[in-house]
Motif scaffolding. Structure first.
Motif, PDB file in Angstrom:
ATOM      1  N   ARG A 467     -16.174   6.814 -24.737  1.00 48.29           N
ATOM      2  CA  ARG A 467     -16.389   8.178 -24.271  1.00 48.29           C
ATOM      3  C   ARG A 467     -16.744   8.186 -22.786  1.00 48.29           C
ATOM      4  O   ARG A 467     -16.262   8.992 -22.013  1.00 48.29           O
ATOM      5  N   GLU A 468     -17.566   7.204 -22.383  1.00 51.09           N
ATOM      6  CA  GLU A 468     -18.015   7.167 -20.993  1.00 51.09           C
ATOM      7  C   GLU A 468     -16.911   6.707 -20.041  1.00 51.09           C
ATOM      8  O   GLU A 468     -16.760   7.239 -18.944  1.00 51.09           O
ATOM      9  N   THR A 469     -16.127   5.704 -20.451  1.00 51.68           N
ATOM     10  CA  THR A 469     -15.130   5.121 -19.544  1.00 51.68           C
ATOM     11  C   THR A 469     -13.782   5.821 -19.595  1.00 51.68           C
ATOM     12  O   THR A 469     -13.084   5.904 -18.578  1.00 51.68           O
ATOM     13  N   LEU A 470     -13.383   6.317 -20.774  1.00 55.85           N
ATOM     14  CA  LEU A 470     -12.062   6.943 -20.930  1.00 55.85           C
ATOM     15  C   LEU A 470     -12.136   8.447 -21.135  1.00 55.85           C
ATOM     16  O   LEU A 470     -11.095   9.105 -21.221  1.00 55.85           O
ATOM     17  N   GLY A 471     -13.360   8.979 -21.242  1.00 52.30           N
ATOM     18  CA  GLY A 471     -13.477  10.409 -21.536  1.00 52.30           C
ATOM     19  C   GLY A 471     -12.947  10.763 -22.903  1.00 52.30           C
ATOM     20  O   GLY A 471     -12.416  11.850 -23.125  1.00 52.30           O
ATOM     21  N   LEU A 472     -13.105   9.831 -23.855  1.00 54.79           N
ATOM     22  CA  LEU A 472     -12.489   9.952 -25.174  1.00 54.79           C
ATOM     23  C   LEU A 472     -13.488  10.546 -26.166  1.00 54.79           C
ATOM     24  O   LEU A 472     -14.540   9.970 -26.431  1.00 54.79           O
ATOM     25  N   GLY A 473     -13.171  11.734 -26.706  1.00 54.52           N
ATOM     26  CA  GLY A 473     -14.022  12.330 -27.715  1.00 54.52           C
ATOM     27  C   GLY A 473     -13.721  11.763 -29.092  1.00 54.52           C
ATOM     28  O   GLY A 473     -12.698  11.099 -29.305  1.00 54.52           O
ATOM     29  N   ALA A 474     -14.609  12.027 -30.064  1.00 50.81           N
ATOM     30  CA  ALA A 474     -14.406  11.480 -31.410  1.00 50.81           C
ATOM     31  C   ALA A 474     -15.095  12.344 -32.449  1.00 50.81           C
ATOM     32  O   ALA A 474     -16.178  12.896 -32.209  1.00 50.81           O
ATOM     33  N   LEU A 475     -14.442  12.453 -33.590  1.00 49.61           N
ATOM     34  CA  LEU A 475     -15.065  12.977 -34.801  1.00 49.61           C
ATOM     35  C   LEU A 475     -15.317  11.774 -35.692  1.00 49.61           C
ATOM     36  O   LEU A 475     -14.375  11.089 -36.106  1.00 49.61           O
ATOM     37  N   VAL A 476     -16.575  11.487 -35.983  1.00 55.17           N
ATOM     38  CA  VAL A 476     -16.943  10.333 -36.800  1.00 55.17           C
ATOM     39  C   VAL A 476     -17.370  10.831 -38.171  1.00 55.17           C
ATOM     40  O   VAL A 476     -18.358  11.554 -38.300  1.00 55.17           O
ATOM     41  N   ILE A 477     -16.598  10.470 -39.187  1.00 56.73           N
ATOM     42  CA  ILE A 477     -16.878  10.883 -40.562  1.00 56.73           C
ATOM     43  C   ILE A 477     -17.788   9.835 -41.185  1.00 56.73           C
ATOM     44  O   ILE A 477     -17.477   8.638 -41.174  1.00 56.73           O
ATOM     45  N   THR A 478     -18.915  10.267 -41.736  1.00 64.10           N
ATOM     46  CA  THR A 478     -19.873   9.287 -42.230  1.00 64.10           C
ATOM     47  C   THR A 478     -20.797   9.907 -43.267  1.00 64.10           C
ATOM     48  O   THR A 478     -20.994  11.125 -43.304  1.00 64.10           O
ATOM     49  N   HIS A 479     -21.339   9.049 -44.126  1.00 64.52           N
ATOM     50  CA  HIS A 479     -22.441   9.479 -44.986  1.00 64.52           C
ATOM     51  C   HIS A 479     -23.756   8.908 -44.472  1.00 64.52           C
ATOM     52  O   HIS A 479     -24.795   9.088 -45.091  1.00 64.52           O
ATOM     53  N   ASP A 480     -23.700   8.243 -43.323  1.00 65.12           N
ATOM     54  CA  ASP A 480     -24.830   7.500 -42.769  1.00 65.12           C
ATOM     55  C   ASP A 480     -25.520   8.338 -41.695  1.00 65.12           C
ATOM     56  O   ASP A 480     -25.024   8.486 -40.580  1.00 65.12           O
ATOM     57  N   LEU A 481     -26.691   8.877 -42.009  1.00 63.06           N
ATOM     58  CA  LEU A 481     -27.401   9.704 -41.042  1.00 63.06           C
ATOM     59  C   LEU A 481     -27.932   8.877 -39.873  1.00 63.06           C
ATOM     60  O   LEU A 481     -28.094   9.405 -38.767  1.00 63.06           O
ATOM     61  N   GLY A 482     -28.194   7.589 -40.106  1.00 63.47           N
ATOM     62  CA  GLY A 482     -28.616   6.730 -39.010  1.00 63.47           C
ATOM     63  C   GLY A 482     -27.526   6.585 -37.969  1.00 63.47           C
ATOM     64  O   GLY A 482     -27.782   6.568 -36.754  1.00 63.47           O
ATOM     65  N   LEU A 483     -26.274   6.481 -38.412  1.00 60.68           N
ATOM     66  CA  LEU A 483     -25.138   6.423 -37.490  1.00 60.68           C
ATOM     67  C   LEU A 483     -25.060   7.715 -36.681  1.00 60.68           C
ATOM     68  O   LEU A 483     -24.868   7.699 -35.462  1.00 60.68           O
ATOM     69  N   ALA A 484     -25.204   8.845 -37.372  1.00 59.47           N
ATOM     70  CA  ALA A 484     -25.152  10.129 -36.676  1.00 59.47           C
ATOM     71  C   ALA A 484     -26.236  10.218 -35.617  1.00 59.47           C
ATOM     72  O   ALA A 484     -25.994  10.678 -34.495  1.00 59.47           O
ATOM     73  N   TRP A 485     -27.429   9.772 -35.952  1.00 64.07           N
ATOM     74  CA  TRP A 485     -28.535   9.807 -34.997  1.00 64.07           C
ATOM     75  C   TRP A 485     -28.238   8.917 -33.786  1.00 64.07           C
ATOM     76  O   TRP A 485     -28.579   9.252 -32.650  1.00 64.07           O
ATOM     77  N   THR A 486     -27.559   7.798 -34.007  1.00 67.30           N
ATOM     78  CA  THR A 486     -27.335   6.832 -32.938  1.00 67.30           C
ATOM     79  C   THR A 486     -26.350   7.343 -31.893  1.00 67.30           C
ATOM     80  O   THR A 486     -26.612   7.234 -30.689  1.00 67.30           O
ATOM     81  N   ILE A 487     -25.216   7.911 -32.316  1.00 70.20           N
ATOM     82  CA  ILE A 487     -24.142   8.148 -31.341  1.00 70.20           C
ATOM     83  C   ILE A 487     -23.654   9.584 -31.231  1.00 70.20           C
ATOM     84  O   ILE A 487     -22.837   9.882 -30.368  1.00 70.20           O
ATOM     85  N   ALA A 488     -24.116  10.488 -32.094  1.00 72.01           N
ATOM     86  CA  ALA A 488     -23.512  11.824 -32.120  1.00 72.01           C
ATOM     87  C   ALA A 488     -24.206  12.785 -31.165  1.00 72.01           C
ATOM     88  O   ALA A 488     -25.437  12.835 -31.096  1.00 72.01           O
ATOM     89  N   ASP A 489     -23.403  13.567 -30.448  1.00 68.93           N
ATOM     90  CA  ASP A 489     -23.924  14.688 -29.673  1.00 68.93           C
ATOM     91  C   ASP A 489     -24.252  15.861 -30.588  1.00 68.93           C
ATOM     92  O   ASP A 489     -25.238  16.562 -30.393  1.00 68.93           O
ATOM     93  N   ARG A 490     -23.381  16.070 -31.578  1.00 69.33           N
ATOM     94  CA  ARG A 490     -23.576  17.137 -32.553  1.00 69.33           C
ATOM     95  C   ARG A 490     -23.367  16.607 -33.958  1.00 69.33           C
ATOM     96  O   ARG A 490     -22.642  15.625 -34.155  1.00 69.33           O
ATOM     97  N   VAL A 491     -23.985  17.281 -34.915  1.00 69.77           N
ATOM     98  CA  VAL A 491     -23.824  16.938 -36.330  1.00 69.77           C
ATOM     99  C   VAL A 491     -23.377  18.174 -37.084  1.00 69.77           C
ATOM    100  O   VAL A 491     -23.924  19.267 -36.896  1.00 69.77           O
ATOM    101  N   ALA A 492     -22.348  17.992 -37.933  1.00 63.71           N
ATOM    102  CA  ALA A 492     -21.914  19.044 -38.857  1.00 63.71           C
ATOM    103  C   ALA A 492     -22.107  18.508 -40.275  1.00 63.71           C
ATOM    104  O   ALA A 492     -21.606  17.422 -40.600  1.00 63.71           O
ATOM    105  N   VAL A 493     -22.853  19.221 -41.081  1.00 66.16           N
ATOM    106  CA  VAL A 493     -23.166  18.785 -42.443  1.00 66.16           C
ATOM    107  C   VAL A 493     -22.255  19.521 -43.411  1.00 66.16           C
ATOM    108  O   VAL A 493     -22.201  20.762 -43.415  1.00 66.16           O
ATOM    109  N   MET A 494     -21.524  18.755 -44.229  1.00 67.35           N
ATOM    110  CA  MET A 494     -20.547  19.343 -45.157  1.00 67.35           C
ATOM    111  C   MET A 494     -21.015  19.156 -46.598  1.00 67.35           C
ATOM    112  O   MET A 494     -21.471  18.077 -46.989  1.00 67.35           O
ATOM    113  N   HIS A 495     -20.901  20.225 -47.391  1.00 71.03           N
ATOM    114  CA  HIS A 495     -21.353  20.200 -48.777  1.00 71.03           C
ATOM    115  C   HIS A 495     -20.462  21.126 -49.596  1.00 71.03           C
ATOM    116  O   HIS A 495     -20.306  22.303 -49.266  1.00 71.03           O
TER     117      HIS A 495
END
Length: 530
Positions: A467-495
Motif C-alpha cells: 500500500r505504501e510503495t505501490l499505492g495498492l488498496g486491498a479488501l482483506v476477508i478474514t475471521h481474525d479480528l487480530g489481523l483486522a486490528w493489525t493492518i486495516a484502516d476500516r472494518v466492515a462486519v458481516m453477519h
C-alpha cells in the motif's frame, strides 16, 4: 502408581529424504495423565505433529524411531498389529486438522461415526442411538447431522463430527492436531469449550497441538514449546505464556496481536484512503436450496473501497463474505444491485471482465492449493502476464513481481517448485502472481489463515508495504479480528448476509455498537500477558 496415559521417553524421530536423513524429533520426554490437557506449541516443521502421530504409530515408513512411546504403560513400538489396531480408537484416538479432508465426501456423517464402533465393538446394540448420543454430546442436531454429507455442514460442524468420531469408542487419550485452525473465533471458542468439557466430565487426557499460544493458554493446564524437534520450554500454561524464558517461546507469545494494543497496529490512524475505486451498491445474492427454497447469501450490501486503503471484511463462516468478494471480482452476478469500478458498472462481456480482473486481483487463502505443484515459480508468476498478453520481457516482469513480493533475489526462486518453498514463501509467490499484472486493488481471502505465527506477521507487513510503495488498496476477508486490528484502516462486519457495522478500525473494535461485533470480540482468547 497409575501409569501415565501417554509418555514419551527420550523419543527421537528422523525421516529418510532425497537430501539424506533429517531429524524431526530430538530426545523428547513428556508425560500426560488422566484429566490433564497438554498443549504442544510451535511452528511448522518443529516436530509437534510428528510427536502426536508417534503416539498411535501413524508415522510413515520413512521414519526412523528411537526411544519409547508408551500409551497406558504399553510400548507402542512393540505392539503387534492386532494390539495396535485395538489401541487405535478404543484406547487412543486423534482429531485431525482438516476435517473436510479426513471425512469421506460420499458417505453420510452418521455412517462414518458408526464405522469405528462396528470395527472395534462388533455387536454393540443400537449403534444409531449411540451415534445420536455422540452427536448430541458435541452439540449437533443428531437426526439432521447423521443424515448429512460432509459438504452440507459448516467448518465448525465438521470439526465437531471429527470429535464425535474420536470419542466413538470411549478412548482415554485424545490427540487434537490444530483442531481450530481456519475456524472463526466463535466456532473456535465453542470447539475448545467442548474439548475442555469432555476432559473434565470423562476424565480423559488430551494433547492439543497448535501454533497459537493464546489458544493453548485458554485450554491447557501445561504447555510444551517445540523448536527444531526439541522441547525448549515446558511448564504450567500461565508461566509459559506470561513469563516465557526461551527466546522462541517469547517470539510465539508476541506473534499474535492483541486487539487494542497500539504496538500491534501497523497502519497510521486517519490515513488518506484515496478516491473511491470499487463500490458495491445494494447487492443481493440468493442461492437455491436442494428440495426447494433459497438462502439469502448477500442481503442489500453497500460498501465503498478507497484506492489506497486496506479494509477488513470480518465475520463467521457462512456470513456471506466470500460471496460478496466474488461479486466484487465479477465472478458472481448479483440478483440485484451493482458493482462499480471507478464509478462505472462492471462490464458484462468476457473481454471486458478479463480487462477488469487485471485491475482487481484475487489472492487466495491456501497457497499450496493455488499453485500447480509441477510448475516452477517462474511459470506460476508468468501465467497472468501470458493470459493478458502484457508487453515487455516476461522474465523481467516475473523478476519485478517477485522483488515486490520480497522474494529476493528473484533469481534464487525462479526455478523452484512449490514443494521446495516454505508456506510463507508460497504465499509470497501467490501475491507475486497477482502483482505481475500491475493491479490497482487486491482482494485477499484469508491470506494468512494457514500460516505460522511469524510468517503471518511477515505477510501482513508486506500487504501494508505494498500500500505504501505501490499505492495498492486491498479488501482483506478474514475471521481474525487480530489481523483486522493489525493492518486495516476500516472494518466492515458481516453477519447473515448483511454488513451490520462499519467504520474506522479503532471505532469498530474498541467501541462496537452492534451485538454481533461484541459477540466476535468476546469470543477472542484472553490476551497473553506481556
Amino acid at each position: 502408581m497409575t501409569p501415565a496415559l501417554l509418555e514419551y521417553r527420550d523419543l527421537t524421530v528422523s525421516y529418510r529424504t532425497a537430501r539424506g536423513v533429517e531429524p524431526a524429533v530430538r530426545g523428547v520426554s513428556l508425560a500426560l495423565h488422566a484429566g490433564e490437557t497438554l498443549g504442544l506449541a510451535g511452528e511448522s516443521g518443529c516436530g509437534k505433529t510428528t510427536l502426536g502421530m508417534a503416539a498411535l504409530r501413524l508415522l510413515p515408513r520413512s521414519a526412523r524411531i528411537g526411544g519409547q512411546v508408551l500409551v497406558g504403560g504399553a510400548d507402542v513400538g512393540g505392539l503387534s498389529w492386532g494390539k495396535l489396531r485395538a489401541l487405535r480408537w478404543a484406547q487412543a484416538s486423534i482429531v485431525f486438522q482438516g476435517a473436510m479432508h479426513s471425512l469421506n465426501p460420499v458417505r453420510r456423517v452418521g455412517d462414518q461415526i458408526a464405522e469405528p464402533i462396528h470395527l472395534h465393538h462388533p455387536g454393540t446394540p443400537d449403534v444409531p442411538a449411540r451415534v445420536a448420543a455422540l452427536l448430541d454430546q458435541v452439540e449437533l442436531p443428531p437426526e439432521r447431522a447423521a443424515a448429512a454429507y460432509p459438504h452440507e455442514l459448516s467448518g465448525g460442524q465438521r470439526q465437531r463430527v471429527m470429535i464425535a468420531m474420536a470419542l466413538a469408542c470411549d478412548p482415554q487419550l485424545v490427540i487434537a492436531d490444530e483442531p481450530t485452525t481456519a475456524l472463526d473465533v466463535v466456532v473456535q471458542q465453542q470447539v475448545l469449550e467442548q474439548l475442555g468439557t469432555l476432559v473434565a466430565e470423562r476424565g480423559i487426557g488430551m494433547v492439543l497441538i497448535s501454533h497459537d499460544l493464546s489458544v493453548l493458554a485458554a485450554s491447557c493446564r501445561r504447555i510444551a514449546v517445540m523448536q527444531h524437534g526439541e522441547v525448549v520450554e515446558s511448564g504450567p500454561s500461565a508461566d509459559v505464556v506470561r513469563r516465557p524464558s526461551h527466546p522462541h517461546a517469547m517470539a510465539l507469545a508476541a506473534a499474535f496481536p492483541t486487539v487494542g494494543d497500539p504496538a500491534s497496529r501497523q497502519v497510521p490512524s486517519g490515513a488518506d484512503p484515496g478516491p473511491a475505486l470499487l463500490e458495491a451498491d445494494g447487492l443481493g445474492v440468493r442461492f437455491p436450496l436442494r428440495g426447494g427454497g433459497a438462502v439469502q447469501a448477500v442481503d442489500d450490501v453497500s460498501l465503498t473501497l478507497g484506492a489506497r486503503e486496506i479494509v477488513a471484511l470480518v465475520g463467521q463462516s457462512g456470513s456471506g463474505k466470500t460471496t460478496l468478494a466474488r461479486c466484487l471480482l465479477g465472478l458472481q452476478r448479483p440478483d440485484r444491485g451493482e458493482v462499480r469500478f471507478e464509478g462505472r458498472p462492471l462490464p458484462r462481456t468476457a473481454k471486458g471482465l478479463k480487462a477488469y480482473r487485471r485491475q482487481v486481483q484475487l489472492v487466495l487463502q491456501d497457497p499450496t492449493g493455488a499453485l500447480n505443484p509441477r510448475h516452477t515459480v517462474s511459470e506460476a508468476v508468468a501465467e497472468g502476464p501470458r493470459v493478458h498478453r502484457l508487453p515487455g520481457d516476461e522474465r523481467e516482469l516475473v523478476a519485478a513481481a517477485l522483488d515486490q513480493a520480497e522474494l529476493r533475489p528473484p533469481e534464487r526462486y525462479l526455478g523452484a517448485l512449490p514443494s521446495e518453498l516454505s508456506g510463507g514463501q508460497r504465499q509470497r509467490v501467490v501475491i507475486a502472481g497477482a502483482l505481475a499484472l500491475q493491479p490497482r486493488f487486491l482482494v485477499a481471502d484469508e491470506p494468512v489463515a494457514s500460516l505460522d505465527a511469524s510468517v503471518r506477521g511477515e505477510i501482513l507487513a508486506l500487504l501494508v508495504r505494498l500500500r505504501e510503495t505501490l499505492g495498492l488498496g486491498a479488501l482483506v476477508i478474514t475471521h481474525d479480528l487480530g489481523l483486522a486490528w493489525t493492518i486495516a484502516d476500516r472494518v466492515a462486519v458481516m453477519h447473515e448476509g448483511r454488513i451490520v457495522e462499519e467504520g474506522p478500525t479503532e471505532q469498530v473494535l474498541l467501541n462496537p455498537e452492534h451485538a454481533y461485533t461484541k459477540l466476535l470480540l468476546s469470543a477472542l482468547p484472553a490476551p497473553i500477558g506481556r
